[in-house]
Write a protein that holds these residues in place. Sequence first.
Motif, short mmCIF file in Angstrom:
data_model
loop_
_atom_site.label_atom_id
_atom_site.label_comp_id
_atom_site.label_asym_id
_atom_site.label_seq_id
_atom_site.Cartn_x
_atom_site.Cartn_y
_atom_site.Cartn_z
N ALA A 55 -13.23 3.68 -3.52
CA ALA A 55 -12.32 3.20 -4.55
C ALA A 55 -10.87 3.28 -4.07
CB ALA A 55 -12.51 3.99 -5.83
N THR A 56 -10.55 4.30 -3.29
CA THR A 56 -9.20 4.44 -2.73
C THR A 56 -8.90 3.30 -1.77
OG1 THR A 56 -9.30 6.84 -2.95
CG2 THR A 56 -7.67 5.94 -1.43
N TYR A 57 -9.85 3.01 -0.88
CA TYR A 57 -9.65 1.94 0.09
C TYR A 57 -9.54 0.59 -0.61
CZ TYR A 57 -11.44 5.66 3.10
OH TYR A 57 -11.65 6.86 3.73
N TYR A 58 -10.36 0.39 -1.65
CA TYR A 58 -10.30 -0.88 -2.38
C TYR A 58 -8.94 -1.04 -3.05
CZ TYR A 58 -15.40 -0.90 -1.80
OH TYR A 58 -16.66 -0.90 -1.28
N GLU A 59 -8.44 0.04 -3.64
CA GLU A 59 -7.13 -0.03 -4.29
C GLU A 59 -6.05 -0.37 -3.27
OE1 GLU A 59 -4.75 2.76 -7.42
OE2 GLU A 59 -5.31 3.68 -5.51
N GLN A 60 -6.11 0.24 -2.11
CA GLN A 60 -5.11 -0.04 -1.08
C GLN A 60 -5.22 -1.48 -0.57
OE1 GLN A 60 -6.06 3.04 1.72
NE2 GLN A 60 -5.08 4.65 0.51
N SER A 61 -6.43 -1.96 -0.41
CA SER A 61 -6.60 -3.34 0.06
C SER A 61 -6.05 -4.34 -0.96
CB SER A 61 -8.08 -3.63 0.33
OG SER A 61 -8.84 -3.59 -0.86
N LEU A 62 -6.20 -4.04 -2.26
CA LEU A 62 -5.66 -4.93 -3.28
C LEU A 62 -4.13 -4.90 -3.28
CD1 LEU A 62 -8.11 -4.29 -6.27
CD2 LEU A 62 -8.00 -6.29 -4.76
N LYS A 63 -3.53 -3.76 -2.97
CA LYS A 63 -2.08 -3.68 -2.87
C LYS A 63 -1.58 -4.51 -1.68
CE LYS A 63 -1.48 0.83 -5.10
NZ LYS A 63 -1.05 2.24 -4.93
N ILE A 64 -2.30 -4.45 -0.58
CA ILE A 64 -1.93 -5.27 0.58
C ILE A 64 -2.06 -6.75 0.24
CG2 ILE A 64 -2.54 -5.82 2.97
CD1 ILE A 64 -3.59 -2.95 3.23
N TYR A 65 -3.15 -7.08 -0.46
CA TYR A 65 -3.36 -8.47 -0.86
C TYR A 65 -2.24 -8.96 -1.78
CZ TYR A 65 -5.27 -12.27 -3.67
OH TYR A 65 -5.43 -13.44 -4.35
N LYS A 66 -1.84 -8.14 -2.74
CA LYS A 66 -0.77 -8.55 -3.67
C LYS A 66 0.56 -8.72 -2.95
CE LYS A 66 -2.92 -6.43 -7.72
NZ LYS A 66 -2.82 -5.35 -8.73
N ALA A 67 0.77 -7.96 -1.87
CA ALA A 67 2.01 -8.10 -1.11
C ALA A 67 2.03 -9.41 -0.33
CB ALA A 67 2.18 -6.92 -0.16
N ARG A 68 0.85 -9.88 0.12
CA ARG A 68 0.74 -11.13 0.86
C ARG A 68 -0.50 -11.88 0.36
NH1 ARG A 68 1.83 -10.08 7.28
NH2 ARG A 68 4.02 -9.48 7.16
N PRO A 69 -0.45 -12.44 -0.82
CA PRO A 69 -1.67 -13.00 -1.41
C PRO A 69 -2.22 -14.22 -0.69
CG PRO A 69 0.24 -13.54 -2.75
CD PRO A 69 0.70 -12.57 -1.72
N LEU A 70 -1.39 -15.00 -0.05
CA LEU A 70 -1.87 -16.23 0.55
C LEU A 70 -2.57 -16.00 1.87
CD1 LEU A 70 -2.08 -19.30 0.44
CD2 LEU A 70 0.17 -19.43 1.56
N TYR A 71 -1.97 -15.22 2.74
CA TYR A 71 -2.51 -15.11 4.10
C TYR A 71 -2.79 -13.68 4.54
CZ TYR A 71 2.56 -14.63 4.62
OH TYR A 71 3.87 -14.26 4.46
#
Length: 737
Positions: A391-407
Amino acid sequence: MSAPAFSARPDVRGRAAALPLGLRRPSADLLFGGALALLMAAVALEGGGGLSLGPTTTVEMGLQLIGGLVGALALLLTGARRLHGGLSLLLFAVLAAVTIASIGWAVQPADAWLESARTLAYLATFGLGIALVRLAPGRWSALLGAILAAVLVVSAYALATKVFPGALAEDETYARLREPFGYWNAVGLMAALGVPGCLWLGARRSGHAAVNALATPLLGLLLVVVLLAYSRGSILAAVAGAAFWFTVVPLRLRGVAVLAPAAAGALLVSTWAFNTDALSKDRVPLEDRATAGHELGFAVLGLSLLLLAVGLAVGFARSRQAPSLRARRRAGAVCFAVLALVPVAGAGVLASSDRGLQGSISHTWNQLTDPDAITPANDPGRLTAVGSVRATYYEQSLKIYKARPLYGAGAGGFATARARFREDGYEVKHAHGYLFQTAADLGLIGLAASLLLLIGWGVAAARTTGLTPRRWRQEPFDPERVGLLTLTAIVVVFGVHSAVDWTWFVPGTAVIALLCAGWVAGRGDHRLAPVPLTDPAAAGATGTSTATGPRAAATAAVARLRDGARNPVALVAAAVTVVLAVSFAWATWQPLRSFNAGNDALALLGENKVDAAREAAQRAVDRDPLSIDPLLTLSAVEGAAKQPKAARAALERAVALQPQNPTPWIYLASYDLGVGNAAQALKELGPALYLDPRSTQGVTLFLEASRRTGATAVTGQTGTPATPAGGTAPAPGSATP
């Protein structure tokens, strides 16, 4: 596995010719399956967990070259035939292209290069499956036999490290099975990939009865491996694959006759092992592990013999008199009732707990999704636990995604980009789930490419196996259709596990699934009879004999190859395939060549051969211009050569190459602090600590630089030097507000 283990069409199965002393040549099925089993086992044993550059590079280059050469051969031999699975292959190539393109925007372009090489190797493996089914479409049973053989080899080795720890795992500190991958969940998945194949082998109506009876003890051994790996994801994947198989294959009672005794026996042996401290606790002395391991070996051997006897007894009873329709219906009703009682019993247990049914469900969901949930201990109790660090890794991956949602952060960028968001001190390379990893690495572009590939392959698999509403009940479940559905179930096992773990990066497990996926997509409609190589019409009216056997097949293949070489379209396509494969392999090799050159530079520097070390370091830079490691080595060489400007210039190049990576910033700050320029080091530590606020080395350097300058740093809310609101790290040498 003997020849009778494989069921093939009479028109494509080679006949074994007599040899001196009464021996017989191995059948074409056995040779074909043996070669595939050797390939899959070699990939698993050599590639390991996919984290070591040398073995991984060897495996990836081998897959790229083998896939290219076999693909070119298939184009020459069958170029005029429709390319089934072509759309899936094209969509896979699109995903590979997105991965390669991400090098241009990756926060860690060197890792993006490595992931591009991995994706190209997997693309070649998928293409290899398509090529093999075009060359030998009737040898699907040989592929299934090869998978079972490879899975058995790897699982037996994993279990042997427990049985003979003194010889194979002397320094092992963990109780969970984790070799040869170095990762327990990969070991569990490898065993789980064999579950559908065991169900097929034990339930099929063809083949030698004695060989079919081997399915029960083999399945029991694989389930023991899954349980001793304490792998919840592998259990989930095995259950999903078995559920899919039982849903789509109408040999359910035969399958239950294999699964029930195997599961019961595996659960019995595993429960005993769980209650034996020397087998279930970490950091147990070798002497105690060896004694308990030998006992485990005898237990597994006894279980295998017992399950073999059960398999033979079931097969013998079935051959004497098949169960009546009434008996089959009663047995089916009993199985359905038992299956229906499982969720009822589970609900009853939850309802009788202190939290009640609703409270237990709510607590379970919180444990599953809460990043701060307690991680279960590394013991057998984790098999019934829900919480994990994922769950921690998933939360971090979503934060990375939100910072660069397109690519996203670029292929392989999760490991670097997560440092900005982490609240722990762990060094984690993967997001432990394909969906979250892709979202973080490739953003919406990667997710869209993956979704299109999944849809394209799903359509191809449905066409091949008849999994459509119109064809589902109308077509007979002949042996090949059952085999193709079993191959599809293996892909389901891998897909489910990859959704909750990073086993996509483990070549040994991924190659098996990709070969199955390519075979299923490339077969086309299974109702179409495969064209044998000995067909004189397909061989081009060359007068080839219609006799079967390896010699006749080779003669017909040579005739086809000669015809293909005269076809300009097929010849050009084959040449392009080979050129691409060689080019991909060459590009894959460069990071390893750079790594070796860097090691040579350090070795030469240790011998005080500065000029030679500088040349070796420059070769490392030239071979991998995307990595900062050669530049760090070059800086060390220049520093030893008393060239401070050149040494610092190399570090500045590293920062300019990867400005979103905290590592080069820390190296540059450490250098400046070492030469007495604390003020400049303090400026460079601003972006370093913005990109990785939890860096122990960065915080230490920041405190030392602050002490030397006597300055009071302006800090943000995290207690680290603040960065402009735009979130972009400053350029080298610029001040941090």
